[in-house]
Design a protein around this motif. Structure first.
Motif, short mmCIF file in Angstrom:
data_model
loop_
_atom_site.label_atom_id
_atom_site.label_comp_id
_atom_site.label_asym_id
_atom_site.label_seq_id
_atom_site.Cartn_x
_atom_site.Cartn_y
_atom_site.Cartn_z
N PRO A 145 0.82 -1.22 0.00
CA PRO A 145 0.00 0.00 0.00
C PRO A 145 0.85 1.27 0.00
O PRO A 145 0.48 2.25 -0.64
CB PRO A 145 -0.80 -0.11 1.31
N THR A 146 1.99 1.21 0.69
CA THR A 146 2.85 2.40 0.77
C THR A 146 3.39 2.77 -0.60
O THR A 146 3.39 3.95 -0.99
CB THR A 146 4.01 2.13 1.74
N GLY A 147 3.87 1.78 -1.33
CA GLY A 147 4.50 2.05 -2.61
C GLY A 147 3.52 2.10 -3.77
O GLY A 147 3.77 2.75 -4.78
N TRP A 148 2.42 1.39 -3.60
CA TRP A 148 1.45 1.35 -4.70
C TRP A 148 0.42 2.47 -4.55
O TRP A 148 -0.45 2.64 -5.39
CB TRP A 148 0.72 -0.01 -4.73
N ARG A 149 0.52 3.18 -3.44
CA ARG A 149 -0.42 4.27 -3.16
C ARG A 149 -1.86 3.74 -3.21
O ARG A 149 -2.72 4.26 -3.92
CB ARG A 149 -0.25 5.40 -4.18
N SER A 150 -2.08 2.68 -2.44
CA SER A 150 -3.41 2.08 -2.40
C SER A 150 -3.89 2.05 -0.95
O SER A 150 -3.09 2.13 -0.02
CB SER A 150 -3.36 0.65 -2.96
N ALA A 151 -5.19 1.92 -0.79
CA ALA A 151 -5.76 1.90 0.56
C ALA A 151 -5.31 0.63 1.27
O ALA A 151 -5.27 -0.45 0.67
CB ALA A 151 -7.28 1.95 0.48
N THR A 152 -4.97 0.76 2.56
CA THR A 152 -4.38 -0.39 3.27
C THR A 152 -5.37 -1.55 3.37
O THR A 152 -4.97 -2.70 3.42
CB THR A 152 -3.92 0.02 4.67
N GLU A 153 -6.67 -1.24 3.40
CA GLU A 153 -7.64 -2.34 3.55
C GLU A 153 -7.89 -3.08 2.24
O GLU A 153 -8.63 -4.05 2.19
CB GLU A 153 -8.96 -1.82 4.15
N LEU A 154 -7.28 -2.60 1.16
CA LEU A 154 -7.51 -3.23 -0.15
C LEU A 154 -6.41 -4.20 -0.55
O LEU A 154 -6.41 -4.71 -1.67
CB LEU A 154 -7.65 -2.15 -1.24
N SER A 155 -5.46 -4.47 0.34
CA SER A 155 -4.30 -5.27 -0.06
C SER A 155 -4.68 -6.66 -0.54
O SER A 155 -4.20 -7.12 -1.57
CB SER A 155 -3.29 -5.36 1.09
N VAL A 156 -5.53 -7.33 0.21
CA VAL A 156 -5.92 -8.68 -0.20
C VAL A 156 -6.71 -8.61 -1.51
O VAL A 156 -6.49 -9.39 -2.43
CB VAL A 156 -6.73 -9.36 0.92
N ARG A 157 -7.59 -7.62 -1.59
CA ARG A 157 -8.41 -7.48 -2.80
C ARG A 157 -7.53 -7.16 -4.01
O ARG A 157 -7.77 -7.69 -5.11
CB ARG A 157 -9.44 -6.37 -2.57
N LEU A 158 -6.52 -6.33 -3.81
CA LEU A 158 -5.64 -6.00 -4.94
C LEU A 158 -4.92 -7.24 -5.46
O LEU A 158 -4.73 -7.41 -6.67
CB LEU A 158 -4.60 -4.95 -4.51
N GLY A 159 -4.54 -8.11 -4.56
CA GLY A 159 -3.91 -9.37 -4.97
C GLY A 159 -4.87 -10.19 -5.81
O GLY A 159 -4.49 -10.78 -6.83
N ARG A 160 -6.11 -10.21 -5.39
CA ARG A 160 -7.12 -10.97 -6.16
C ARG A 160 -7.34 -10.33 -7.52
O ARG A 160 -7.45 -11.01 -8.54
CB ARG A 160 -8.43 -11.03 -5.38
N LEU A 161 -7.39 -9.00 -7.53
CA LEU A 161 -7.61 -8.31 -8.80
C LEU A 161 -6.44 -8.53 -9.76
O LEU A 161 -6.64 -8.64 -10.97
CB LEU A 161 -7.83 -6.81 -8.55
N ALA A 162 -5.23 -8.60 -9.22
CA ALA A 162 -4.07 -8.86 -10.08
C ALA A 162 -4.24 -10.19 -10.79
O ALA A 162 -3.86 -10.35 -11.96
CB ALA A 162 -2.79 -8.85 -9.24
#
Lengths: 391, 330
Positions: free
Chosen positions: B231-248
């Motif tokens: 989240p720090t480097g991707w500038r994404s919301a911290t609660e979206l980390s698991v979801r971002l992995g799924r979206l990838a």
């Protein structure tokens, strides 16, 4: 006890490593270290040495793998030279800070550029401050002896520091000499199998190589400094024990015909034997010149050196490396610094000789003595001299 | 239906925490950022590694947040030496244990695992890794890929994807950010002819867990490339980390597959791919991209995905991808 052999010094060193029963070796080939590792690889391939020989893809990985091997609990050895030592540079500090008793032979060779495969001490002097014990060998016998002793020194739980044995590239590594080997039983008794203080063991998990914040770093480095300084006593103990075993006693600063000498040459490594010839000839001619040979480079033997120069008016340090833009060669700078606190101290002049394999003969040292005397008489004209530079 | 509720992969995995090992090997109290996908991955990878293992770790985020002297978050015997040499350290460990076992000084050979970030793996550590893979050591290398040098402050690495903003690949009047494509580290690992290579992501815990287990149990070198949302480097919301992995995974940006003895197999196979913009639009590092670049990333992603499917011998998913309007209508 013991037996005499005639063989190339590199092969003798590989036999010393074999007799020390090294268990893990990681190495990358570089001239003039190659004969050592070739023979070790052959010993492992033939079952003459029960060890693993790891052919890594660089010296950086060689030292890194050595740390892994040592952390696993194996008696670890490697050898390198010049550019290889330079490539290891980063990891050398870590090996000593993490207190892994790795033993390494450095076949001393000039550093690039320009590329030059021949002997000087430029490689090890660039790695002077890595926190390892550093010893210089003068001939084949010393190379063999100090390789065996290095394991015992390094693995001592009061020491636990990696140790480098410096051998002059080609001048020593590729020369055939008569040497006396110990019997295997003698070596086994002198050097029992390795019992590490800490290993990476799933039954006793530890974290190695944690990082240190400013409030911890200084203390860790102080502990390292004390460990290296205090290793001096243990080094002397091991040398004494080995002397009793072999009849060959070694000292941090070796003296050659220093009685009554007002002028002392000081050198490290194999060229000391050449300097001995010069001293013999000068003495025959009635000139009271003596020779000091610095064997122990780290920890630096301050007290031994101060005692050894007692009564001399002039110490001529023959460096085998440069500290470009600096005061002088590294050895000269160190020696002058060591002698500075003395109330009565000799003049110290620096002559750098034999860079990149430039041939050094007894006459060189006689020339250096003559030039240094003249310089002393008229007062030093420059910080130091590089001997034999063509105009 | 909440905004990101469409998660095809939920059909494939059911997360049942009670079925997983309870023992923790990566303890709480470390200093990772909130929402760190890498810390999540480390926790579950170490669980999958289990007992009787030794870990060598490269310098990087994970080393820094977990091993500040005199504390440690690691319950495994653990060693950190430097940045670029972790595979070499691991090969030394494996070799050392092997000779000690052969000499009867060691009763049981510990498993050896090396870990490093994408910089320590795909850039500065590539040589040491290649050497260790080529020599055939029995070890597993896990790459935590957060797609930039996050520890030093989000600088680009060769693993940074096209178009991403980092502090050394900033978008500007003359640049769209990172102008190169992400290095295909998995293909490089496969090219060494090693027995096991896989991609994984902590958003798919079972998939990650069993891949690590399989890698550990495979004799010889194994390589696992773990996408670690940052989240720090991707500038994404911290609660979206698991979801971002799924979206990838669901967009085809980071497919999950394994390569066993050279044979490719998709382990998570979405029947349809979502548009990559679903993945891009919730990350600040892609915020500056125009439709043109987004379309380019979409085309490139599909082309790469198709190549992968061909290697897997799998049927092509229904194309075109799910349109954004279709998603919204659900």
């Amino acid at each position: 006890m013991g037996h005499r052999v005639g063989m190339e010094v590199s092969i003798a060193v590989s036999h010393a490593v074999q007799m020390a029963r090294a268990e893990a070796i990681a190495a990358y080939p570089i001239t003039p270290q190659t004969h050592i590792v070739e023979h070790l690889a052959s010993m492992v391939a033939n079952g003459e040495l029960e060890a693993e020989f790891l052919n890594v893809e660089s010296e950086h990985s060689a030292m890194s793998a050595c740390i892994g091997m040592s952390a696993a609990g194996a008696r670890t050895y490697t050898a390198t030279s010049s550019q290889g030592l330079a490539l290891m540079y980063e990891i050398l500090f870590i090996a000593s800070a993490m207190r892994f008793p790795i033993v390494m032979t450095v076949a001393n060779r000039a550093l690039s550029g320009p590329l030059n495969i021949w002997n000087d001490h430029g490689d090890i002097m660039a790695a002077r401050d890595i926190g390892w014990i550093q010893i210089f060998a003068e001939n084949g016998q010393e190379s063999y002896d100090h390789t065996i002793m290095a394991f015992k020194i390094a693995e001592n739980h009061k020491v636990l520091l990696p140790t480098i044995i410096n051998l002059d590239g080609f001048i020593l590594t590729h020369v055939v000499e008569a040497q006396e080997f110990l019997e295997q039983e003698q070596v086994d008794k002198f050097l029992p199998s390795y019992h590490p203080r800490f290993t990476l063991d799933p039954k006793r998990p530890v974290t190695m190589g944690a990082f240190a914040m400013p409030e911890m770093y200084t203390e860790v480095k102080f502990a390292h400094e004390m460990a290296l300084r205090n290793s001096y006593d243990q080094i002397l103990k091991v040398w004494k024990e080995y002397g009793d075993l072999s009849g060959r006693y070694y000292h941090p600063v070796e003296r050659y015909k220093t009685e009554g000498a007002k002028v002392l040459l000081l050198i490290m490594g194999s060229l000391a034997e050449v300097a001995e010839i010069a001293v013999d000839e000068l003495r025959e001619a009635g000139d009271e010149v003596g020779l000091l040979k610095l064997r122990l480079w780290r920890p630096f033997p301050f007290q031994d050196l101060r005692e050894a120069v007692n009564g001399a008016d002039l110490v001529i340090v023959c460096d085998r490396a440069l500290s470009l833009g600096g005061a002088a060669g590294p050895v000269m700078a160190e020696v002058r610094s060591a002698l500075y606190p003395l109330a009565e101290k000799p003049a110290v002049l620096g002559y750098t000789v034999g860079l990149g394999g430039r041939d050094i003969q007894p006459s060189t040292f006689k020339d250096v003595v003559r030039l240094a005397r003249a310089e002393l008489a008229q007062g030093p004209q420059q910080e130091f001299h590089i001997f034999g530079v063509r105009g | 239906m909440e905004k990101f509720g469409y998660a095809q992969s939920q059909k494939f995995d059911t997360y049942a925490s009670r079925l997983m090992p309870r023992k923790e090997y990566f303890t709480s109290g470390h200093r990772a950022c909130q929402g760190c996908g890498e810390a999540l991955a480390v926790r579950w990878v170490t669980k999958a590694i289990g007992e009787d293992a030794v870990i060598a770790h490269a310098t990087g985020c994970m080393e820094i947040v977990s091993s500040g002297m005199p504390q440690t978050a690691w319950m495994h015997p653990w060693i950190h030496v430097a940045f670029e040499n972790t595979a070499a350290v691991a090969s030394g460990l494996e070799t050392g244990f092997r000779i000690l076992a052969r000499k009867g000084k060691l009763a049981k050979l510990p498993k050896v695992v090396a870990m490093g970030g994408d910089g320590g793996t795909t850039d500065i550590g590539l040589q040491a890794l290649s050497g260790a893979l080529e020599r055939g050591h029995n070890f597993t290398y896990v790459c935590w890929d957060n797609e930039a040098y996050m520890n030093t402050g989000i600088q680009r690495s060769s693993s940074t994807p096209y178009g991403a903003m980092t502090t050394t690949s900033p978008p500007g009047k003359l640049s769209i950010g990172q102008t190169t494509q992400k290095k295909n580290m998995v293909a490089i690992a496969v090219a060494h002819g090693i027995p096991y290579v896989a991609t994984a992501c902590p958003s798919y815990l079972f998939d990650l867990f069993f891949k690590v287990k399989r890698a550990i149990e495979t004799p010889g070198p194994a390589y696992i490339h773990v996408l670690s949302v940052c989240p720090t480097g991707w500038r994404s919301a911290t609660e979206l980390s698991v979801r971002l992995g799924r979206l990838a995974v669901e967009t085809g940006v980071f497919p999950l597959f394994e390569v066993v003895n050279g044979k490719y197999r998709l382990t998570v196979e979405p029947p349809k791919l979502r548009p990559v913009n679903d993945y891009l639009k919730i990350q600040g590092r892609f915020r500056h991209l125009r439709d043109k670049e987004r379309a380019f990333i979409q085309r490139h992603t599909l082309a790469a995905y198709q190549l992968l499917l061909e290697k897997c011998g799998a049927s092509y998913p229904e194309f075109p991808v799910i349109s954004e309007t279709e998603e919204e209508s659900e």
